[in-house]
Design a protein around this motif. Sequence first.
Motif, PDB file in Angstrom:
ATOM      1  N   VAL A 184       0.848  -1.171  -0.041  1.00  0.00           N
ATOM      2  CA  VAL A 184       0.025  -0.049  -0.072  1.00  0.00           C
ATOM      3  C   VAL A 184       0.857   1.294   0.036  1.00  0.00           C
ATOM      4  CG1 VAL A 184      -2.071  -1.022   1.138  1.00  0.00           C
ATOM      5  CG2 VAL A 184      -0.274  -0.168   2.514  1.00  0.00           C
ATOM      6  N   GLY A 185       2.169   1.080   0.587  1.00  0.00           N
ATOM      7  CA  GLY A 185       3.116   2.275   0.497  1.00  0.00           C
ATOM      8  C   GLY A 185       3.468   2.582  -1.181  1.00  0.00           C
ATOM      9  N   GLN A 186       3.301   1.792  -2.104  1.00  0.00           N
ATOM     10  CA  GLN A 186       3.612   2.033  -3.147  1.00  0.00           C
ATOM     11  C   GLN A 186       2.523   2.799  -3.993  1.00  0.00           C
ATOM     12  OE1 GLN A 186       6.593   0.917  -4.446  1.00  0.00           O
ATOM     13  NE2 GLN A 186       6.777   0.132  -2.319  1.00  0.00           N
ATOM     14  N   LEU A 187       1.423   2.849  -3.330  1.00  0.00           N
ATOM     15  CA  LEU A 187       0.260   3.709  -3.722  1.00  0.00           C
ATOM     16  C   LEU A 187       0.538   5.415  -3.616  1.00  0.00           C
ATOM     17  CD1 LEU A 187      -2.775   2.051  -2.254  1.00  0.00           C
ATOM     18  CD2 LEU A 187      -1.794   1.632  -4.690  1.00  0.00           C
ATOM     19  N   GLY A 188       1.792   5.626  -2.927  1.00  0.00           N
ATOM     20  CA  GLY A 188       2.280   7.101  -3.017  1.00  0.00           C
ATOM     21  C   GLY A 188       1.263   7.933  -2.145  1.00  0.00           C
ATOM     22  N   GLN A 189       0.727   7.515  -1.119  1.00  0.00           N
ATOM     23  CA  GLN A 189      -0.287   8.285  -0.437  1.00  0.00           C
ATOM     24  C   GLN A 189      -0.111   7.623   1.157  1.00  0.00           C
ATOM     25  OE1 GLN A 189      -4.321   8.378  -2.040  1.00  0.00           O
ATOM     26  NE2 GLN A 189      -3.755   8.200  -3.878  1.00  0.00           N
ATOM     27  N   ALA A 190      -0.348   8.621   2.175  1.00  0.00           N
ATOM     28  CA  ALA A 190      -0.429   8.149   3.562  1.00  0.00           C
ATOM     29  C   ALA A 190      -1.605   7.726   3.978  1.00  0.00           C
ATOM     30  CB  ALA A 190       0.160   9.283   4.340  1.00  0.00           C
ATOM     31  N   ALA A 191      -2.801   7.914   3.556  1.00  0.00           N
ATOM     32  CA  ALA A 191      -4.055   7.273   4.036  1.00  0.00           C
ATOM     33  C   ALA A 191      -4.088   6.046   4.018  1.00  0.00           C
ATOM     34  CB  ALA A 191      -5.146   8.110   3.384  1.00  0.00           C
ATOM     35  N   PRO A 192      -4.007   5.399   2.578  1.00  0.00           N
ATOM     36  CA  PRO A 192      -3.923   3.782   2.649  1.00  0.00           C
ATOM     37  C   PRO A 192      -3.239   2.960   3.811  1.00  0.00           C
ATOM     38  CG  PRO A 192      -3.805   4.787   0.538  1.00  0.00           C
ATOM     39  CD  PRO A 192      -3.548   5.821   1.366  1.00  0.00           C
ATOM     40  N   ILE A 193      -2.251   3.630   4.013  1.00  0.00           N
ATOM     41  CA  ILE A 193      -1.124   3.045   4.839  1.00  0.00           C
ATOM     42  C   ILE A 193      -1.740   2.963   6.383  1.00  0.00           C
ATOM     43  CG2 ILE A 193       1.151   3.086   5.958  1.00  0.00           C
ATOM     44  CD1 ILE A 193       2.284   4.145   3.302  1.00  0.00           C
ATOM     45  N   GLY A 194      -2.210   4.018   6.594  1.00  0.00           N
ATOM     46  CA  GLY A 194      -2.682   4.308   7.967  1.00  0.00           C
ATOM     47  C   GLY A 194      -3.922   3.276   7.969  1.00  0.00           C
ATOM     48  N   ALA A 195      -4.691   3.378   6.950  1.00  0.00           N
ATOM     49  CA  ALA A 195      -6.108   2.441   7.086  1.00  0.00           C
ATOM     50  C   ALA A 195      -5.649   1.233   7.004  1.00  0.00           C
ATOM     51  CB  ALA A 195      -6.697   2.923   5.629  1.00  0.00           C
ATOM     52  N   GLY A 234     -17.955   1.314  17.434  1.00  0.00           N
ATOM     53  CA  GLY A 234     -17.368   1.481  18.707  1.00  0.00           C
ATOM     54  C   GLY A 234     -15.647   1.659  18.700  1.00  0.00           C
ATOM     55  N   ALA A 235     -15.229   0.896  17.669  1.00  0.00           N
ATOM     56  CA  ALA A 235     -13.880   0.854  17.581  1.00  0.00           C
ATOM     57  C   ALA A 235     -13.450   2.340  17.243  1.00  0.00           C
ATOM     58  CB  ALA A 235     -13.365  -0.165  16.432  1.00  0.00           C
ATOM     59  N   PHE A 236     -14.137   2.955  16.526  1.00  0.00           N
ATOM     60  CA  PHE A 236     -13.357   4.210  15.903  1.00  0.00           C
ATOM     61  C   PHE A 236     -13.875   5.257  16.897  1.00  0.00           C
ATOM     62  CE2 PHE A 236     -13.496   2.348  11.549  1.00  0.00           C
ATOM     63  CZ  PHE A 236     -12.191   2.482  11.270  1.00  0.00           C
ATOM     64  N   GLN A 237     -14.515   4.862  17.948  1.00  0.00           N
ATOM     65  CA  GLN A 237     -14.753   5.960  18.971  1.00  0.00           C
ATOM     66  C   GLN A 237     -13.656   5.757  19.943  1.00  0.00           C
ATOM     67  OE1 GLN A 237     -17.506   8.080  19.189  1.00  0.00           O
ATOM     68  NE2 GLN A 237     -17.652   7.025  17.142  1.00  0.00           N
ATOM     69  N   VAL A 238     -13.212   4.458  20.098  1.00  0.00           N
ATOM     70  CA  VAL A 238     -11.996   4.286  20.905  1.00  0.00           C
ATOM     71  C   VAL A 238     -10.560   4.706  20.199  1.00  0.00           C
ATOM     72  CG1 VAL A 238     -10.470   2.518  22.180  1.00  0.00           C
ATOM     73  CG2 VAL A 238     -13.018   2.279  22.177  1.00  0.00           C
ATOM     74  N   ALA A 239     -10.470   4.491  18.909  1.00  0.00           N
ATOM     75  CA  ALA A 239      -9.202   4.985  18.021  1.00  0.00           C
ATOM     76  C   ALA A 239      -9.821   5.696  16.823  1.00  0.00           C
ATOM     77  CB  ALA A 239      -8.554   3.400  17.694  1.00  0.00           C
ATOM     78  N   PRO A 240     -10.038   7.113  17.218  1.00  0.00           N
ATOM     79  CA  PRO A 240     -10.571   7.770  15.964  1.00  0.00           C
ATOM     80  C   PRO A 240      -9.494   8.154  15.061  1.00  0.00           C
ATOM     81  CG  PRO A 240     -10.298   9.137  18.010  1.00  0.00           C
ATOM     82  CD  PRO A 240     -10.016   7.866  18.574  1.00  0.00           C
ATOM     83  N   SER A 267      -8.651  10.195  11.108  1.00  0.00           N
ATOM     84  CA  SER A 267      -9.024  11.233   9.900  1.00  0.00           C
ATOM     85  C   SER A 267     -10.251  10.570   9.300  1.00  0.00           C
ATOM     86  CB  SER A 267      -7.913  11.670   9.150  1.00  0.00           C
ATOM     87  OG  SER A 267      -7.584  10.621   8.223  1.00  0.00           O
ATOM     88  N   PRO A 268     -11.107  11.543   8.543  1.00  0.00           N
ATOM     89  CA  PRO A 268     -12.146  10.961   7.690  1.00  0.00           C
ATOM     90  C   PRO A 268     -11.825  10.103   6.702  1.00  0.00           C
ATOM     91  CG  PRO A 268     -12.556  13.201   8.405  1.00  0.00           C
ATOM     92  CD  PRO A 268     -11.219  13.150   8.789  1.00  0.00           C
ATOM     93  N   GLU A 269     -10.771  10.575   6.002  1.00  0.00           N
ATOM     94  CA  GLU A 269     -10.426   9.572   4.832  1.00  0.00           C
ATOM     95  C   GLU A 269      -9.546   8.318   5.239  1.00  0.00           C
ATOM     96  OE1 GLU A 269      -7.199   9.897   0.980  1.00  0.00           O
ATOM     97  OE2 GLU A 269      -7.047  11.417   2.552  1.00  0.00           O
ATOM     98  N   VAL A 270      -8.904   8.450   6.313  1.00  0.00           N
ATOM     99  CA  VAL A 270      -8.365   7.119   6.830  1.00  0.00           C
ATOM    100  C   VAL A 270      -9.472   6.130   7.411  1.00  0.00           C
ATOM    101  CG1 VAL A 270      -6.881   6.003   8.649  1.00  0.00           C
ATOM    102  CG2 VAL A 270      -5.936   7.803   7.291  1.00  0.00           C
TER     103      VAL A 270
END
Length: 443
Positions: A38-49, A115-121, A123-126
Amino acid sequence: MAEAAPELTHRRVLNIALPIVLSNATVPILGAVDTGVVGQLGQAAPIGAVGIGAIILTAIYWVFGFLRMGTVGLTSQAHGAGDTAEVAAMLSRALLIAFAAGFTLIAVQVPLFWGAFQVAPASPEVEALARDYMQIRIFSAPAAIALYGITGWLIALERTRAVFVLQLWMNGLNIVLDLIFVLGFDWGVEGVAFATFLAEWSGAALGLWMCRDAFRGAAWRDRPRVFNAARLTRMAKVNSDILIRSVLLEAIFVSFMFFGSGFGDVPLAANQILLQFLFITAYALDGFAFAAETLVGQAMGARARDRLRRSAQLTGMWSLICVGVLSVAFALFGTTIIDVMTTAPEVRAEARGYLIYMVLAPLLGVAAWMFDGIFIGATRSVDMRNSMVVTFVLYCISIAVLIPAFDNHGLWLALLISFVARGVLLGLRYPALEAEADSPAHG
């Protein structure tokens, strides 16, 4: 009457342990490939996702890790007692629990992810990309949880080479599909999810094929045996105790990261790097702890006190050799390992200041790891639960006393104290475990 047990030798211990060590070595490779593609996609959001999605699902599935430990203990005892029908029935029970849990997770995925994203929020894109990832992977939950029971059953029968082949197949297929789906088909984050989905279901299918001996007889589908109230009650009690123990252990490591974040970005980064030393130790010791689970469980099932003691001695001796090598390696090459993990000068300097704890950690933690294996094999889950409760209290007291006085050093000292406390508390209960091996069979 049970068949005569194979002789307990160093070779037998290594035959059980080494495939597990090799199997564990494939795990970080898969994580690196997932991140790399996913790092080859050249964007930070996919890696974080992919990172946050995998962490959330791993945490959810980890709750059912008790299924592996409980299955090893109960199956190895049935095997040691020569009860082949119960060995087969144990696999059926584990699979029924796994599939019920997996399909329940699929049904409640919407509130679960919320619930998981309430605990670990994030960014909207990620968060959007992570949801796409998890909505695909959640459909392999029955397979992922079933693999806990399958691997536990195989380990109980000393078939750790099969576990290694299973892990190698799953991770190898996952890596190949990562490359095809993400780099070849440009499916992005969803490609990584589909790769894992297919790898987990194929792994479960391969695992069931490896357990085919259990399905050749009638015991695996003998409803009165499989749903025997006393055996189900015992299985539930063992698993619930292990779950409580595991939740408290996880709470220690999660709180460790939480407290570490309060010291600033540099100490937090240094702690994250140093935790990799602990993961290396855990991966290495898992093999010998699993050997202890299997051999102690079989000795317990056979009511053979001498075999139980020799099982503990042999696996303990090899674990001591292992941690001795690790401690020396960390002392000699620790700074080099740190430098490979980060290029930031301030993080390197910070991590080196705590390297002594990495040298001590294997030596101070070996008793906790090995007694865990011994007590899992003996299914003395109450002792595991109680010792973990006391350890957690001592850890909290250590945190309250040592952090104000020594900052991040106090945090590391509190973690090491928890290792020692768990090992000592379980060690104090070991004589009672041996005495139980001389008593009439239970369960």
